[in-house]
Design an enzyme around this catalytic site. Structure first.
Site, PDB file in Angstrom:
ATOM      1  N   GLN A  49      -5.539  -9.052  -2.364  1.00 54.55           N
ATOM      2  CA  GLN A  49      -5.579  -8.042  -1.298  1.00 54.55           C
ATOM      3  C   GLN A  49      -7.027  -7.757  -0.878  1.00 54.55           C
ATOM      4  OE1 GLN A  49      -3.665  -7.864  -4.013  1.00 54.55           O
ATOM      5  NE2 GLN A  49      -1.763  -6.746  -3.665  1.00 54.55           N
TER       6      GLN A  49
ATOM      7  N   GLY B  13       0.862  -1.174   0.000  1.00 50.68           N
ATOM      8  CA  GLY B  13       0.000   0.000   0.000  1.00 50.68           C
ATOM      9  C   GLY B  13       0.902   1.229   0.000  1.00 50.68           C
ATOM     10  N   ALA B  14       0.553   2.210  -0.851  1.00 49.04           N
ATOM     11  CA  ALA B  14       1.472   3.328  -1.107  1.00 49.04           C
ATOM     12  C   ALA B  14       1.926   4.065   0.168  1.00 49.04           C
ATOM     13  CB  ALA B  14       0.826   4.277  -2.113  1.00 49.04           C
TER      14      ALA B  14
ATOM     15  N   ASP C  95      -1.674   4.493  -6.211  1.00 54.30           N
ATOM     16  CA  ASP C  95      -0.230   4.487  -5.971  1.00 54.30           C
ATOM     17  C   ASP C  95       0.437   5.734  -6.513  1.00 54.30           C
ATOM     18  OD1 ASP C  95      -1.162   1.559  -6.002  1.00 54.30           O
ATOM     19  OD2 ASP C  95       0.723   1.605  -4.904  1.00 54.30           O
TER      20      ASP C  95
HETATM   21  O1  MRU Z   1       0.551  -4.124  -4.587  1.00 54.97           O
HETATM   22  P1  MRU Z   1      -0.072  -3.390  -3.445  1.00 54.97           P
HETATM   23  O2  MRU Z   1      -0.870  -4.274  -2.536  1.00 54.97           O
HETATM   24  O3  MRU Z   1       0.923  -2.552  -2.685  1.00 54.97           O
HETATM   25  O4  MRU Z   1      -1.090  -2.385  -4.124  1.00 54.97           O
HETATM   26  C1  MRU Z   1      -1.732  -1.438  -3.323  1.00 54.97           C
HETATM   27  C2  MRU Z   1      -2.740  -0.626  -4.048  1.00 54.97           C
HETATM   28  O5  MRU Z   1      -2.898  -0.718  -5.240  1.00 54.97           O
HETATM   29  C3  MRU Z   1      -3.501   0.384  -3.216  1.00 54.97           C
HETATM   30  O6  MRU Z   1      -4.763   0.609  -3.765  1.00 54.97           O
HETATM   31  C4  MRU Z   1      -2.744   1.724  -3.195  1.00 54.97           C
HETATM   32  O7  MRU Z   1      -1.411   1.534  -2.835  1.00 54.97           O
HETATM   33  C5  MRU Z   1      -3.360   2.683  -2.267  1.00 54.97           C
HETATM   34  S1  MRU Z   1      -3.107   2.274  -0.562  1.00 54.97           S
HETATM   35  C6  MRU Z   1      -3.873   3.450   0.372  1.00 54.97           C
END
Ligand code: MRU
Length: 355
Positions: free
Chosen positions: A204, A56-57, A245
């Site tokens: 996820q 998550g970003a 992201d």
């Molecule tokens: O590969 P991930 O699980 O890190 O992907 C995360 C996402 O795509 C989320 O939607 C994004 O990071 C926003 S988190 C608040």
């Protein structure tokens, strides 16, 4: 803020910094096991980001900021110049773990700004780095709460809300981004249903979003990604809200693979499609979505489901982890201080004026 605190208290924290040590919740084990793993080395932090133990970003930005402290904490006896070079080297290393979420390089850039401090010794610089990482972490808590307050007004009684991937408390410091609206609206006693797309290939949505929303008391229904169109066509969905992201200067939005399909569907069915994010996810240096680096992941993640092989050995794969939704499909970008609407180039420029 008491009830929101009680909602958050039911969901485990993804990141903790305790007495100079970093602990990350191993999200690859959720929902079956809850393990806080101590991060002993910078290589371990890099690996935790790479394999999505922390993901998550916003969360990867925070984890990397602390990870930089882990990287240099045993080197405070070095002369400041050598210590500074080490910080630069380790920040570049952590930044290389994943390319799409801009929060990672944003956090590293922010930490590197401290290198211009005039310090007597490296210990002072190390302490300044720790303070900055803690500040990034604390600010994210206020920001996530702000996103919820800005966006909760979009949720009305009886709504069906679709979300994709996990933009939840687990992906941030607390409350999440897309989910923060839901927690705040729930706290306001609004009655609504959330449909969580399972989010192939790493689930996820199934493993994290359905789990954390359930823990937070939200009425959540898990569906497979392929059910999204049917759910919209049959009137179950009134709004989509996802995290991101990276938002770029023209309002194009990168998010978990599959988000673009959901946005196209939402347009077809006349359903508003919102994106929730902190300002640290907005990258004004990138003009449009074509320039966003898209992470390609190991094909084993799609030929295998939870350790079980589903495709013949040697099957050729592609595994882009993110896609880009063009700004014309986005109804609004919900930030901590306002909802930005089209035209996005103007709105985003205005948003950053004076910041
Ligand atoms: O590969 P991930 O699980 O890190 O992907 C995360 C996402 O795509 C989320 O939607 C994004 O990071 C926003 S988190 C608040």
């Amino acid at each position: 803020m008491s009830d929101i605190n009680s909602i958050q208290s039911k969901i485990p924290l993804s990141i903790e910094w305790k007495e100079g040590e970093l602990f990350l919740l191993d999200q690859t084990l959720l929902p079956h096991e809850q393990v806080m793993e101590k991060q002993e080395t910078v290589e371990q932090v890099w690996h935790s980001i790479k394999i999505l133990k922390v993901r998550g970003a916003p969360a990867i930005g925070i984890a990397a900021a602390y990870g930089l402290c882990v990287a240099v904490k045993d080197q405070i006896k070095l002369p400041p110049d050598q210590f500074r070079s080490l910080v630069v080297e380790k920040a570049a290393y952590l930044d290389s773990a994943r390319p799409t979420a801009v929060n990672l390089s944003w956090a590293m850039q922010r930490m590197l700004k401290l290198l211009s401090l005039d310090v007597q010794n490296s210990k002072d610089l190390y302490e300044a780095l720790v303070q900055e990482a803690e500040k990034i972490h604390e600010e994210d808590k206020i920001i996530c709460r702000g996103i919820g307050e800005q966006g909760a007004g979009l949720i009305t009684d009886g709504m069906g809300i679709m979300t994709h991937c996990n933009a939840g408390a687990l992906a941030t410091s607390i409350l999440g981004t897309a989910t923060s609206l839901m927690y705040v609206a729930h706290d306001q006693n609004k009655k609504f249903k959330v449909f969580a797309n399972e989010t192939r290939p790493l689930f996820q949505g199934a493993r994290l979003t359905a789990w954390e929303l359930g823990k937070g008391g939200i009425d959540v229904t898990l569906i497979t990604d392929s059910m999204a169109a049917h759910m919209m066509a049959t009137g179950n969905i009134d709004m989509v809200v996802v995290g991101t992201d990276r938002v770029v200067a023209n309002g194009d939005v990168a998010n978990k693979i599959g988000t673009l399909g959901v946005a196209i569907l939402a347009k077809h069915f006349g359903i508003p499609f919102y994106v929730a994010c902190p300002s640290s996810t907005i990258d004004m240096d990138t003009k449009n979505g074509n320039d966003i680096p898209i992470e390609e992941r190991d094909g084993a993640e799609i030929t295998t489901i939870m350790g079980q092989k589903i495709a013949e050995a040697g099957t050729v794969t592609r595994s882009p982890a993110f896609d880009v939704t063009p700004n014309e499909l986005v109804s609004g970008i919900i930030t901590e201080s306002q909802i930005i609407r089209a035209p996005y180039d103007e709105g985003l420029r205005e948003f950053f004026k004076g910041k």
